[in-house]
Design an enzyme around this catalytic site. Structure first.
Site, PDB file in Angstrom:
ATOM      1  N   ASN A  70       2.826   3.169  11.235  1.00  0.00           N
ATOM      2  CA  ASN A  70       1.499   3.724  11.929  1.00  0.00           C
ATOM      3  C   ASN A  70       1.774   2.860  13.152  1.00  0.00           C
ATOM      4  OD1 ASN A  70      -0.521   1.433  10.937  1.00  0.00           O
ATOM      5  ND2 ASN A  70      -0.743   1.121  12.507  1.00  0.00           N
ATOM      6  N   HIS A  84      -6.195  -8.776  -2.053  1.00  0.00           N
ATOM      7  CA  HIS A  84      -5.552  -9.015  -0.781  1.00  0.00           C
ATOM      8  C   HIS A  84      -6.858 -10.350  -0.726  1.00  0.00           C
ATOM      9  CE1 HIS A  84      -4.144  -4.977  -1.312  1.00  0.00           C
ATOM     10  NE2 HIS A  84      -3.711  -5.735   0.463  1.00  0.00           N
ATOM     11  N   SER A 123       0.566  -0.926   0.191  1.00  0.00           N
ATOM     12  CA  SER A 123       0.471  -0.253   0.315  1.00  0.00           C
ATOM     13  C   SER A 123       0.617   0.917   0.225  1.00  0.00           C
ATOM     14  CB  SER A 123      -0.851  -0.011   1.608  1.00  0.00           C
ATOM     15  OG  SER A 123      -1.506  -0.483   1.445  1.00  0.00           O
ATOM     16  N   HIS A 131      -3.337   1.105  -4.627  1.00  0.00           N
ATOM     17  CA  HIS A 131      -2.870   0.295  -5.393  1.00  0.00           C
ATOM     18  C   HIS A 131      -3.134  -0.267  -6.559  1.00  0.00           C
ATOM     19  CE1 HIS A 131      -1.480  -3.179  -2.417  1.00  0.00           C
ATOM     20  NE2 HIS A 131      -2.638  -2.099  -1.693  1.00  0.00           N
ATOM     21  N   MET A 142      -2.351  -7.006   6.147  1.00  0.00           N
ATOM     22  CA  MET A 142      -3.546  -7.895   6.180  1.00  0.00           C
ATOM     23  C   MET A 142      -3.159  -8.705   4.528  1.00  0.00           C
ATOM     24  SD  MET A 142      -6.659  -5.198   6.255  1.00  0.00           S
ATOM     25  CE  MET A 142      -6.079  -3.824   7.614  1.00  0.00           C
ATOM     26  N   SER A 143      -2.179  -8.809   4.734  1.00  0.00           N
ATOM     27  CA  SER A 143      -1.392  -9.271   3.296  1.00  0.00           C
ATOM     28  C   SER A 143       0.431 -10.491   2.979  1.00  0.00           C
ATOM     29  CB  SER A 143      -0.610  -8.102   2.609  1.00  0.00           C
ATOM     30  OG  SER A 143       0.037  -7.792   2.378  1.00  0.00           O
ATOM     31  N   ALA A 193       2.528  -2.178   3.967  1.00  0.00           N
ATOM     32  CA  ALA A 193       2.417  -1.234   4.878  1.00  0.00           C
ATOM     33  C   ALA A 193       2.348  -2.241   6.239  1.00  0.00           C
ATOM     34  CB  ALA A 193       1.384  -0.348   4.565  1.00  0.00           C
ATOM     35  N   TYR A 234      -9.440  -9.611   1.780  1.00  0.00           N
ATOM     36  CA  TYR A 234     -10.439  -9.002   2.446  1.00  0.00           C
ATOM     37  C   TYR A 234     -12.042  -7.989   0.972  1.00  0.00           C
ATOM     38  CZ  TYR A 234      -6.789  -4.996   2.059  1.00  0.00           C
ATOM     39  OH  TYR A 234      -6.731  -3.858   1.990  1.00  0.00           O
ATOM     40  N   GLU A 235     -10.407  -8.438  -0.042  1.00  0.00           N
ATOM     41  CA  GLU A 235     -11.644  -7.834  -1.521  1.00  0.00           C
ATOM     42  C   GLU A 235     -12.294  -8.934  -2.105  1.00  0.00           C
ATOM     43  OE1 GLU A 235      -8.535  -5.835  -3.542  1.00  0.00           O
ATOM     44  OE2 GLU A 235      -7.707  -6.080  -2.947  1.00  0.00           O
ATOM     45  N   HIS A 294      -6.465   4.368   6.607  1.00  0.00           N
ATOM     46  CA  HIS A 294      -5.899   3.941   5.670  1.00  0.00           C
ATOM     47  C   HIS A 294      -4.867   5.082   4.802  1.00  0.00           C
ATOM     48  CE1 HIS A 294      -4.697   1.325   2.148  1.00  0.00           C
ATOM     49  NE2 HIS A 294      -5.526   1.852   1.460  1.00  0.00           N
TER      50      HIS A 294
END
Ligand SMILES: O=P(O)(O)O[C@H]1O[C@H](CO)[C@@H](O)[C@H]1O
Length: 296
Positions: free
Chosen positions: A245, A88, A35, A66, A221-222, A118, A90-91, A259
């Site tokens: 973060n 991902h 990201s 992306h 998440m990846s 990220a 979650y997509e 995000h």
């Protein structure tokens, strides 16, 4: 459900053949941009680029930051392919789809995969803007069976029960440490354990405390499914997390992550990440044995 979906060997091969007939590049290195890190592709010379929507069999990117473009080109004389945008879970993609490009790269002759992402930090010593060399990962979805390797095994790619103990290459890890020192950014670069969670929500405070207690240094998440599939088919893997973060671990803390903030840190550090990755590729040894690969 994901484990019922299957992608036949010929589907990977069709996409590899299509790409090889549309570009003269024969990449040995593939890079996945995390990201906000899509500009890693900008350094490639003599580019051929393809929107994912034009590539047969490719999924589509839906996440801001992306771009959804596959870029071929040369970096310091080495042929590379760069994913400006990853997929991902979650997509809504199946894990086989999220990792589809990895096997396509293998069939095209790629030998080394560089993953970037990220991530939020749990470790007290990792600050936003720091760069973490991934020394290992915890694949939380994988531990409960959400694994792209579930389902019938394709022996042409790799074994039913692949070892993951050495999935991040030690030689490239050491080389990157040296490069960071020589570039004068050793203070920004550390090593640590990345954990993949399913997302798309960021962690609750209780989840953050749990991850911290488990020894996780950074969370995202990846990446883990990509690395599992790459290791299964024999690719050498190197991974970097850009810490975007701090994960909120205290009920007293009024900060919260979003995000846009993640993308902003990506933009701020992209140049350094780009320089580190370029130097790594320039100095890594690759076996250009006429692109032989044993996965066809
Ligand atoms: O892992 P990458 O794709 O870098 O992206 C990370 O950033 C997004 C959250 O801001 C999530 O998708 C997380 O996985």
């Amino acid at each position: 459900m994901h484990s019922k979906e299957q992608i036949g060997h010929d589907e990977y091969q069709n996409t590899a053949d299509w790409l090889m007939s549309h570009t003269k590049h024969r990449p040995l290195v593939a890079i996945i941009c995390g990201s906000g890190l899509g500009m890693l592709a900008d350094t490639l010379k003599c580019q051929d680029s393809f929107d994912y929507s034009d590539i047969p069999g490719f999924p589509q990117s839906t996440v801001q930051g992306h771009a959804g473009r596959l870029v071929f080109g040369e970096l310091k004389g080495k042929s590379c392919v760069c994913m400006q945008g990853r997929f991902h879970m979650y997509e809504g993609h199946s894990l086989l789809k999220t990792t589809f490009p990895i096997r396509v790269f293998k069939l095209m002759g790629v030998e080394t995969l560089i993953v970037t992402n990220a991530a939020g930090s749990l470790a007290d010593g990792l600050q936003p803007g720091d760069i973490m060399i991934i020394k290992d990962h915890i694949n939380f979805p994988g531990l409960v069976g959400l694994n792209p390797l579930c389902g019938p095994n394709d022996d042409k790619f790799g074994p039913r029960f692949p070892a993951m103990s050495g999935c991040y290459d030690k030689g490239l890890h050491i080389l990157m440490m040296e490069i960071a020192k020589q570039m004068g950014v050793a203070g920004l670069v550390q090593e640590g354990v990345y954990a993949m969670v399913g997302g798309p929500n960021f962690e609750t405070i209780a989840e953050a405390k749990l991850l911290h207690r488990l020894g996780v240094d950074a969370v995202g998440m990846s990446t883990a499914p990509e690395v599992v599939v790459a290791t299964h088919c024999g690719l050498r893997v190197f991974g970097l997390s850009l810490i975007t973060n701090k994960v909120v671990k205290s009920y007293e803390d009024s900060e919260s992550v979003n995000h846009e903030g993640v993308l902003e840190v990506g933009r701020l550090r992209s140049h350094t990440v780009q320089q580190l990755v370029t130097e790594l590729i320039s100095r890594m040894e690759i076996n250009n044995n006429e692109n032989t690969n044993n996965a066809s």
